[in-house]
Design a protein around this motif. Structure first.
Motif, PDB file in Angstrom:
ATOM      1  N   ASP A  72       0.893  -1.053   0.079  1.00 29.54           N
ATOM      2  CA  ASP A  72       0.053  -0.146  -0.026  1.00 29.54           C
ATOM      3  C   ASP A  72       0.853   1.406  -0.018  1.00 29.54           C
ATOM      4  OD1 ASP A  72      -1.984   1.827   0.073  1.00 29.54           O
ATOM      5  OD2 ASP A  72      -2.802   0.899   1.945  1.00 29.54           O
ATOM      6  N   ILE A  73       1.270   1.649  -1.104  1.00 24.58           N
ATOM      7  CA  ILE A  73       2.227   2.870  -1.476  1.00 24.58           C
ATOM      8  C   ILE A  73       1.514   3.701  -2.175  1.00 24.58           C
ATOM      9  CG2 ILE A  73       4.656   3.479  -2.451  1.00 24.58           C
ATOM     10  CD1 ILE A  73       5.528   0.504  -2.062  1.00 24.58           C
ATOM     11  N   ASP A  74       1.744   5.096  -1.817  1.00 23.92           N
ATOM     12  CA  ASP A  74       1.376   6.297  -2.344  1.00 23.92           C
ATOM     13  C   ASP A  74       2.402   6.827  -3.473  1.00 23.92           C
ATOM     14  OD1 ASP A  74       0.019   8.452  -3.233  1.00 23.92           O
ATOM     15  OD2 ASP A  74      -0.215   9.554  -1.482  1.00 23.92           O
ATOM     16  N   ALA A  93       3.098  10.550  -4.131  1.00 24.42           N
ATOM     17  CA  ALA A  93       3.553  11.510  -3.060  1.00 24.42           C
ATOM     18  C   ALA A  93       5.197  10.995  -3.248  1.00 24.42           C
ATOM     19  CB  ALA A  93       3.151  10.979  -1.904  1.00 24.42           C
ATOM     20  N   GLN A  94       5.992  11.970  -2.537  1.00 23.70           N
ATOM     21  CA  GLN A  94       7.561  11.843  -2.612  1.00 23.70           C
ATOM     22  C   GLN A  94       8.209  11.569  -3.843  1.00 23.70           C
ATOM     23  OE1 GLN A  94       9.150  12.582   0.054  1.00 23.70           O
ATOM     24  NE2 GLN A  94       7.078  12.784   1.365  1.00 23.70           N
ATOM     25  N   GLY A  95       7.514  12.454  -5.017  1.00 19.19           N
ATOM     26  CA  GLY A  95       8.112  12.111  -6.317  1.00 19.19           C
ATOM     27  C   GLY A  95       8.177  10.983  -7.020  1.00 19.19           C
ATOM     28  N   GLY A  96       7.363   9.996  -6.471  1.00 23.35           N
ATOM     29  CA  GLY A  96       7.041   8.789  -7.030  1.00 23.35           C
ATOM     30  C   GLY A  96       8.057   7.816  -6.414  1.00 23.35           C
ATOM     31  N   LYS A  97       8.756   8.066  -5.115  1.00 25.41           N
ATOM     32  CA  LYS A  97       9.670   7.239  -4.574  1.00 25.41           C
ATOM     33  C   LYS A  97       9.008   6.892  -3.353  1.00 25.41           C
ATOM     34  CE  LYS A  97      13.591  10.091  -6.343  1.00 25.41           C
ATOM     35  NZ  LYS A  97      14.445   8.939  -7.214  1.00 25.41           N
ATOM     36  N   VAL A  98       9.659   5.575  -2.808  1.00 24.72           N
ATOM     37  CA  VAL A  98       9.329   4.961  -1.608  1.00 24.72           C
ATOM     38  C   VAL A  98      10.254   5.692  -0.716  1.00 24.72           C
ATOM     39  CG1 VAL A  98       8.825   3.019  -0.082  1.00 24.72           C
ATOM     40  CG2 VAL A  98       8.247   2.946  -2.448  1.00 24.72           C
ATOM     41  N   LEU A  99       9.446   6.544   0.449  1.00 24.46           N
ATOM     42  CA  LEU A  99      10.316   6.941   1.573  1.00 24.46           C
ATOM     43  C   LEU A  99      10.896   5.798   2.257  1.00 24.46           C
ATOM     44  CD1 LEU A  99      10.660  10.044   2.135  1.00 24.46           C
ATOM     45  CD2 LEU A  99       9.395   9.606   4.146  1.00 24.46           C
ATOM     46  N   LEU A 100      12.164   5.814   2.742  1.00 24.15           N
ATOM     47  CA  LEU A 100      12.671   4.910   3.589  1.00 24.15           C
ATOM     48  C   LEU A 100      13.393   5.530   4.843  1.00 24.15           C
ATOM     49  CD1 LEU A 100      14.639   2.324   1.026  1.00 24.15           C
ATOM     50  CD2 LEU A 100      12.286   2.224   1.935  1.00 24.15           C
ATOM     51  N   PRO A 101      12.858   5.544   5.971  1.00 23.13           N
ATOM     52  CA  PRO A 101      12.964   6.257   7.054  1.00 23.13           C
ATOM     53  C   PRO A 101      14.176   5.319   7.996  1.00 23.13           C
ATOM     54  CG  PRO A 101      11.182   5.364   7.592  1.00 23.13           C
ATOM     55  CD  PRO A 101      11.352   5.115   6.132  1.00 23.13           C
ATOM     56  N   VAL A 102      15.456   5.387   7.289  1.00 21.30           N
ATOM     57  CA  VAL A 102      16.394   4.447   8.062  1.00 21.30           C
ATOM     58  C   VAL A 102      17.479   4.965   8.610  1.00 21.30           C
ATOM     59  CG1 VAL A 102      15.532   2.429   6.676  1.00 21.30           C
ATOM     60  CG2 VAL A 102      17.326   3.683   5.713  1.00 21.30           C
ATOM     61  N   THR A 110       5.964  12.670   9.413  1.00 20.95           N
ATOM     62  CA  THR A 110       5.040  13.229   8.532  1.00 20.95           C
ATOM     63  C   THR A 110       5.146  13.260   7.013  1.00 20.95           C
ATOM     64  OG1 THR A 110       6.956  14.955   8.388  1.00 20.95           O
ATOM     65  CG2 THR A 110       5.585  15.393  10.094  1.00 20.95           C
ATOM     66  N   GLU A 111       6.288  12.494   6.577  1.00 22.38           N
ATOM     67  CA  GLU A 111       6.397  12.350   5.196  1.00 22.38           C
ATOM     68  C   GLU A 111       6.253  10.839   4.638  1.00 22.38           C
ATOM     69  OE1 GLU A 111       7.068  15.215   3.738  1.00 22.38           O
ATOM     70  OE2 GLU A 111       7.155  16.217   5.751  1.00 22.38           O
ATOM     71  N   LEU A 112       5.937  10.017   5.436  1.00 28.58           N
ATOM     72  CA  LEU A 112       5.954   8.582   5.081  1.00 28.58           C
ATOM     73  C   LEU A 112       4.784   8.597   3.984  1.00 28.58           C
ATOM     74  CD1 LEU A 112       7.510   5.918   5.955  1.00 28.58           C
ATOM     75  CD2 LEU A 112       5.441   5.301   7.383  1.00 28.58           C
ATOM     76  N   ASN A 113       5.183   7.753   2.925  1.00 29.32           N
ATOM     77  CA  ASN A 113       4.121   7.503   1.693  1.00 29.32           C
ATOM     78  C   ASN A 113       3.713   6.038   1.611  1.00 29.32           C
ATOM     79  OD1 ASN A 113       6.537   6.728   0.568  1.00 29.32           O
ATOM     80  ND2 ASN A 113       5.762   7.459  -1.310  1.00 29.32           N
ATOM     81  N   TYR A 114       3.859   5.195   2.783  1.00 28.59           N
ATOM     82  CA  TYR A 114       3.259   3.894   2.442  1.00 28.59           C
ATOM     83  C   TYR A 114       2.385   3.653   3.771  1.00 28.59           C
ATOM     84  CZ  TYR A 114       7.431   2.555   5.225  1.00 28.59           C
ATOM     85  OH  TYR A 114       8.355   2.491   6.334  1.00 28.59           O
ATOM     86  N   ILE A 167       4.307   1.982  13.260  1.00 27.53           N
ATOM     87  CA  ILE A 167       5.592   1.349  13.264  1.00 27.53           C
ATOM     88  C   ILE A 167       6.079   1.145  11.790  1.00 27.53           C
ATOM     89  CG2 ILE A 167       6.813  -1.006  13.588  1.00 27.53           C
ATOM     90  CD1 ILE A 167       4.596  -1.441  15.815  1.00 27.53           C
ATOM     91  N   SER A 168       6.973   1.914  11.295  1.00 29.44           N
ATOM     92  CA  SER A 168       7.482   2.082  10.083  1.00 29.44           C
ATOM     93  C   SER A 168       8.186   1.084   9.534  1.00 29.44           C
ATOM     94  CB  SER A 168       8.391   3.267   9.867  1.00 29.44           C
ATOM     95  OG  SER A 168       7.844   4.593  10.145  1.00 29.44           O
ATOM     96  N   GLN A 169       8.420   0.062  10.457  1.00 27.91           N
ATOM     97  CA  GLN A 169       9.325  -1.145   9.884  1.00 27.91           C
ATOM     98  C   GLN A 169       8.388  -2.447   9.516  1.00 27.91           C
ATOM     99  OE1 GLN A 169       9.860   0.479  12.856  1.00 27.91           O
ATOM    100  NE2 GLN A 169      11.863   1.204  12.456  1.00 27.91           N
ATOM    101  N   LEU A 170       7.056  -2.144   9.447  1.00 27.56           N
ATOM    102  CA  LEU A 170       6.006  -2.831   9.108  1.00 27.56           C
ATOM    103  C   LEU A 170       5.292  -2.261   7.915  1.00 27.56           C
ATOM    104  CD1 LEU A 170       4.739  -4.253  12.456  1.00 27.56           C
ATOM    105  CD2 LEU A 170       6.384  -5.543  10.670  1.00 27.56           C
ATOM    106  N   ILE A 171       5.107  -2.559   6.683  1.00 23.09           N
ATOM    107  CA  ILE A 171       4.582  -2.260   5.593  1.00 23.09           C
ATOM    108  C   ILE A 171       3.232  -2.693   5.373  1.00 23.09           C
ATOM    109  CG2 ILE A 171       6.046  -3.464   3.821  1.00 23.09           C
ATOM    110  CD1 ILE A 171       5.721  -1.103   1.740  1.00 23.09           C
ATOM    111  N   GLY A 172       2.104  -1.972   5.110  1.00 27.66           N
ATOM    112  CA  GLY A 172       0.699  -2.550   4.874  1.00 27.66           C
ATOM    113  C   GLY A 172       0.815  -3.221   3.451  1.00 27.66           C
TER     114      GLY A 172
END
Length: 788
Positions: free
Chosen positions: A127-129, A132-141, A197-201, A207-212
């Motif tokens: 479930d990625i938008d 948003a974020q210029g078509g990139k997956v944001l990875l907050p790592v 504030t910026e996550l797009n999934y 919990i950002s370590q678990l993607i929908g």
């Protein structure tokens, strides 16, 4: 049924095993002979599919096609199933449809998405938008802004490495200089703080370590469920527990699809029902995992007047420093505002974008021309006022997103005309306006955001801010009304037997914040609130400075409930407590001076010399704690539904919040004691006489007669088994005991299963019924329908 779909099996009782590398399939198999002798019919296994290496729980799945190698792989699972079958047991397995681990190097599907972008055949899985974020997956790592971390970002062939992280490089970009290399990828590694504030999934809660996952897509459903369905079809496993269905886009549709694919196997869902909320009747499941039962069983042993007095003592003790005086509803509302504007800010922004598109594309001009800030405010004000986790397609959404909530939301606007955004949003959410894809997406994401907000604001925030009685702060509980009268308990059981007779029931799980036996001890405090307040106001406060009064109250209750001042267990639990509360420190904004003060207080206070005073206070109450422990266990094992025992809880089991409650099990327990004997007797009776407790059984409240009638809670199952327990035993003793109270029994001759030499007929004097134990389990052995 076809060979692919064996006849569904309904358990008589399940036993939850928390699998992990330290407790793999072989350890579970070694415990099978003991568990079979205990009287359960099925082992209930935590997730068995491939997870992040070293995971202590398995909910961070990385590969749905393989059984987890660290547990013994598929052959290990099949061997466990064979051993279980040889001893007459089956397997129930926990599955995780909502999310996967955001660890690309272990998650093959995610790796391909990051390498190939939205063109990847796996892109539909997540479930990625992408807009948003210029078509990139944001990875907050990253540990800091990317400019400060470039020295740790290195290309290694076709892989980008950052410490122990690894990400695939887009084909043809391998030789680019680092700045251009980063810009050329389908993902963007960023400072972890940007996730808020910026996550797009979509993620699991915050919990950002678990993607929908998008299991609403039939292809994704098929790919992520194939192995589990194969194991079901081949009879390796018999049933399913569904983790967090509220996170799904369409829980109704998912459960229908699963029901058809699984052949209608026994399935329970981890659905948290708010007080009075029914499970959607159209769901093709056996019921819930049982938190609603937990709330009612716990409440049966809480003194309502004492709980109110305890609250007043708490307010006087902690009000100057606590969350504005100790009002539960107000605490929840403030926590919800904090969560929706902070932890779930990214989710709120995505929901706002969807609402803006839905309004802009609506055929009705009345829905257009709404400022994004007004839509955001309307969404927030409606969401924080929901009193259940989410609406469903099969349930009237107006009963969840009520007009009352909308009226209060409108009043949040200083300009009344702008408050019309509330009506626009509500009409879209209720399906009264707009039927296009944007409106459908808004309804879906509103429901998903609602469940995340409810869980984070209530379970993970308010429960740590409002603490007059810690035992009431459990998933699905209502700390504002912790007591349940016998009449309400009986009414609940009658509904369960009528509507969901083979639902799951629990009192301890891998997710409970305190085990049932800890909560049973804490409930005794509602029978002596004045003595507890005197203890805290006197000796415990001398020379031991707590950083705040709310923490002190919670800390002393923690060691009282646990029964031992073990700093290695109490310290981490209280540190988690203050971070979850978020009043003085948090997980993401840690205040070192405050946390150091907490550590000192725990060491010098609850886990210091003063801890002995709490131990002495508890020791004086031990007979009443024992009554609650045994009463809770017996009621749970004999009430309507299928009881699930958490590992080790057949003996007295005292555990705090995870990870304390996820330690490898010792099976069999070294000393099961009286609770073990009661548990085994009840389980063996259920196994021997399943019809007495099953779907066609009956539930009949029994009312004691006499001066102490309210202290006896009793019921009959199919007029063949009677459960009777003592409640509020301290108040009972203070009032002079049973004083001739008796319990009328259904016709026949009755034998106490817990003491087979004792028999009753017609009625049982409470003094006799509870002479040996504060609980009794009677089986009809003579008379109409009896075995004698």
């Amino acid at each position: 049924m076809t060979p692919e779909h064996p006849v569904p099996v309904v358990p008589t009782a399940t036993y939850r095993l928390q699998l992990q590398p330290a407790f793999p399939f072989t350890a579970a198999a070694a415990a099978v002979p003991y568990l079979a002798s205990l009287g359960v019919s099925h082992l209930h296994l935590s997730p068995v599919l491939e997870a992040v290496p070293g995971s202590p729980h398995g909910y961070d799945v990385v590969d749905h096609t393989r059984v987890r190698g660290e547990l013994g792989g598929e052959e290990g699972l099949r061997a466990l199933a064979r051993t279980a079958r040889e001893h007459g047991l089956g397997l129930i397995v926990d599955i995780v449809p909502n999310h996967m681990a955001m660890v690309p190097r272990h998650n093959p599907a995610l790796w391909e998405v990051l390498r190939e972008g939205p063109a990847s055949p796996y892109a539909r899985w997540f479930d990625i938008d992408w807009e948003a974020q210029g078509g990139k997956v944001l990875l907050p790592v990253l540990g800091g802004p990317v400019g400060e971390e470039t020295g740790h970002l290195k290309a290694d062939g076709d892989v980008l490495r950052y410490h122990d992280h690894a990400f695939p490089l887009r084909a043809g970009t391998e030789g680019l200089p680092l700045p251009e290399l980063l810009d050329a990828q389908w993902y963007r590694p960023v400072w972890w703080r940007l996730a808020r504030t910026e996550l797009n999934y979509r993620r699991f809660f915050s919990i950002s370590q678990l993607i929908g996952l998008r299991v609403e897509d039939p292809e994704v459903f098929a790919a992520t469920h194939a192995k589990i369905l194969q194991l079901l079809g081949e009879g390796v496993i018999d049933g399913l527990r569904i983790d967090h269905p509220d996170g799904l886009a369409d829980p109704d549709g998912y459960l229908r699809r699963l029901h058809g694919a699984s052949g209608g196997c026994w399935t329970v869902v981890e659905k948290i029902l708010s007080d009075g909320e029914p499970l959607p009747p159209s769901w093709p499941v056996a019921g819930t995992t049982g938190y609603d039962a937990l709330r009612h069983v716990d409440g049966l042993f809480v003194d309502p007047s004492g709980a109110g007095e305890l609250l007043e003592h708490y307010r006087r003790f902690a009000a100057p420093q606590t969350d504005r005086g100790g009002d539960w509803a107000a605490t929840v509302r403030r926590a919800a505002y904090k969560v929706i504007t902070h932890e779930l800010a990214a989710e709120t922004e995505r929901l706002t974008r969807v609402a803006d598109r839905a309004c802009s594309s609506a055929p009705d001009p009345a829905l257009r021309d709404r400022a994004p800030w007004a839509l955001r405010t309307a969404l927030q004000e409606l969401l924080v006022r929901l009193e259940v986790y989410r609406p469903y397609a099969s349930v009237d959404a107006a009963s969840v997103v009520t007009e009352e909530a909308a009226g209060a939301a409108r009043r949040a606007f200083t300009v009344p005309e702008e408050g019309g955004a509330v009506d626009v949003v509500r009409d879209l959410v209720l399906g009264r306006a707009g039927a296009g894809p944007q409106a459908v997406e808004l309804r879906t994401r509103f429901a998903q955001a609602a469940s995340a907000l409810r869980a984070k604001s209530v379970e993970d925030t308010a429960y740590y801010r409002y603490v007059p009685l810690l035992s009431a702060n459990e998933v699905g509980g209502d700390p504002g009304r912790p007591a349940v009268s016998p009449q309400d308990f009986h009414a609940y059981c009658a509904r369960v037997q009528r509507d969901w007779p083979v639902t799951g029931t629990v009192v301890s799980t891998h997710d409970t914040k305190r085990s049932a036996d800890v909560r049973a001890a804490l409930a005794v405090l509602t029978e002596c609130p004045g003595r507890w307040a005197e203890l805290l106001a006197g000796p415990l406060g001398e020379g031991v400075g707590a950083p705040d009064a709310q923490l002190a109250w919670a800390a002393w209750q923690t060691v009282f409930g646990l029964g031992e001042a073990d700093a290695e267990r109490v310290g981490p639990a209280l540190l988690k407590h203050v971070r979850e509360a978020g009043l003085y420190t948090s997980w993401t904004e840690q205040e070192a001076p405050y946390e150091e003060a907490v550590e000192r207080f725990v060491a010098e206070g609850p886990c210091g010399p003063s801890g002995a005073r709490v131990a002495a206070f508890r020791a004086a109450l031990e007979p009443h704690i024992r009554a609650n422990v045994l009463g809770t266990a017996l009621v749970h094992l004999t009430m309507p539904g299928v009881p699930d025992l958490y590992q080790g809880t057949e003996a007295e089991y005292r555990a705090l919040v995870d990870p304390d409650n996820r330690r490898p099990a010792e099976l069999p327990p070294a000393d099961a004691g009286v609770k073990g004997a009661v548990t085994a007797a009840a389980l063996r009776l259920r196994a021997r006489r399943p019809d007495v407790f099953g779907a066609a059984a009956t539930y009949t409240p029994l009312r004691a007669e006499g001066a102490a009638a309210d202290h006896c809670a009793a019921f009959a199952r199919s007029d063949e088994v009677v459960t009777a327990v003592t409640r509020l035993s301290l108040r009972l003793a203070e009032a002079g005991g049973w004083r001739g109270t008796r319990l009328p029994l259904p016709p026949g001759r009755w034998t106490d299963v817990l003491a087979p030499g004792r028999h009753f007929e017609g009625h049982a004097r409470a003094e006799d019924l509870f002479a040996a134990l504060p609980v009794a389990l009677l089986e009809r052995t003579g008379g109409p329908g009896g075995q004698g």
